[in-house]
Enzyme design. Structure first.
Site, PDB file in Angstrom:
ATOM      1  N   ASP A  60      61.122  33.481  21.494  1.00  8.33           N
ATOM      2  CA  ASP A  60      60.191  33.826  22.577  1.00  8.33           C
ATOM      3  C   ASP A  60      60.943  34.162  23.872  1.00  8.33           C
ATOM      4  O   ASP A  60      60.331  34.288  24.935  1.00  8.33           O
ATOM      5  CB  ASP A  60      59.149  32.715  22.805  1.00  8.33           C
ATOM      6  CG  ASP A  60      59.755  31.412  23.263  1.00  8.33           C
ATOM      7  OD1 ASP A  60      60.795  30.999  22.711  1.00  8.33           O
ATOM      8  OD2 ASP A  60      59.192  30.782  24.179  1.00  8.33           O
ATOM      9  N   HIS A  61      62.274  34.333  23.764  1.00 10.57           N
ATOM     10  CA  HIS A  61      63.091  34.727  24.921  1.00 10.57           C
ATOM     11  C   HIS A  61      63.980  35.928  24.623  1.00 10.57           C
ATOM     12  O   HIS A  61      64.321  36.676  25.539  1.00 10.57           O
ATOM     13  CB  HIS A  61      63.930  33.537  25.409  1.00 10.57           C
ATOM     14  CG  HIS A  61      63.061  32.428  25.889  1.00 10.57           C
ATOM     15  ND1 HIS A  61      62.777  32.220  27.226  1.00 10.57           N
ATOM     16  CD2 HIS A  61      62.330  31.506  25.202  1.00 10.57           C
ATOM     17  CE1 HIS A  61      61.929  31.215  27.332  1.00 10.57           C
ATOM     18  NE2 HIS A  61      61.643  30.757  26.121  1.00 10.57           N
ATOM     19  N   HIS A 113      68.429  22.479  26.694  1.00  5.88           N
ATOM     20  CA  HIS A 113      67.313  22.925  25.833  1.00  5.88           C
ATOM     21  C   HIS A 113      67.933  23.617  24.612  1.00  5.88           C
ATOM     22  O   HIS A 113      67.627  23.281  23.466  1.00  5.88           O
ATOM     23  CB  HIS A 113      66.421  23.860  26.639  1.00  5.88           C
ATOM     24  CG  HIS A 113      65.334  24.536  25.862  1.00  5.88           C
ATOM     25  ND1 HIS A 113      64.229  23.875  25.397  1.00  5.88           N
ATOM     26  CD2 HIS A 113      65.179  25.833  25.483  1.00  5.88           C
ATOM     27  CE1 HIS A 113      63.439  24.736  24.760  1.00  5.88           C
ATOM     28  NE2 HIS A 113      64.005  25.930  24.790  1.00  5.88           N
TER      29      HIS A 113
HETATM   30 FE    FE Z   1      60.456  29.223  25.434  1.00  2.00          FE
HETATM   31 ZN    ZN Z   2      63.118  27.955  24.391  1.00  2.00          ZN
END
Ligand code: FE
Ligand code: ZN
Length: 248
Positions: A60-61, A113
């Protein structure tokens, strides 16, 4: 303002960002959550894309990199963890500066993350694009990094000027606010949480926030105060572990 930031929601809870250097019209896209949505926004604005700046390797990046490059011919820049998963033309390392026309964007190490996560800070615009490291009233889950790494990354962001606009990648703020209320009785947290719930009821974004607001109300930046007696990164780790299982 040296940089015009166009923010739009996409996927279920991501934000897309198109940023344009006012002096030259050079345009970058921060992450590629949804290629079709990004291309439609470019078309609507009449902007020509020059660069993609990825923060980390998650789909999603960076999942839209190939399609956006095919459609625009832009250059893809991102951290070393992206190639092999999604295409990148040039790898960026923390400490270097990317020039978007006349706007300098510093590449900041923000791992935790994911191990190789980076953030982008444009001092002249007072804007930071922080991906999934720091969220409004929250922070990213540590999928790959250690609490010490994530805490150091958050401290690096916390050292930016208080007026810095924090552009994070997800609208998670209402859920983050419920957790913040459960661990912090500070009146500023209560006031911000109420403002967040009201904004979401009106369908308004709660992003960007300022770093000053985050330092005053984000439980993860306030971890040493909320869990006193522990070394700061352990206080952070304790709160992050509580949030991982929080059902609010
Ligand atoms: Fe994300
Ligand atoms: Zn992420």
């Amino acid at each position: 303002m040296t940089l015009t930031v166009h923010q739009f929601p996409c996927l279920s809870d991501n934000y897309g960002y198109l940023v344009r250097d006012d002096a030259t019209g050079r345009t970058a896209c921060i992450d590629t959550p949804d290629a079709a949505a990004i291309l439609a926004e470019l078309d609507r604005l009449g902007w020509t894309l020059d660069l993609v700046l990825n923060t980390h390797w998650h789909a999603d990046h960076a999942g839209g990199n190939a399609e956006i490059k095919a459609a625009t011919g832009c250059e893809l820049l991102g951290p070393a963890e992206v190639p092999g998963r999604f295409p990148v033309d040039r790898v960026l390392s923390p400490g270097e500066t990317v020039h978007l026309g006349e706007t300098a964007m510093q590449v900041l190490e923000s791992g935790g993350h994911t191990l190789g996560h980076i953030a982008y800070f444009a001092p002249s615009a007072g804007a930071a694009f922080v991906g999934d490291t720091l969220f409004a009233l929250g922070c990213g889950r540590m999928f790959e990094g250690s609490p010490a790494q994530m805490w150091a990354s958050l401290q690096r962001l916390a050292a930016l000027p208080d007026a810095t606009q924090i552009y994070c990648a997800h609208e998670y703020t209402a859920s983050n606010a419920r957790f913040a209320l459960s661990v912090d009785a500070d009146p500023a947290v209560k006031a911000r949480a109420e403002a967040v719930f009201a904004a979401r009821e009106r369908g308004e974004p709660t992003v960007p926030s300022t770093l000053g607001e985050e330092k005053a109300t984000n439980p993860f930046l306030r971890a040493p105060r909320l869990r006193p007696g522990l070394p700061p990164h352990e206080a952070f780790a304790a709160l992050r572990a509580e949030k991982d299982v929080f059902r609010g």
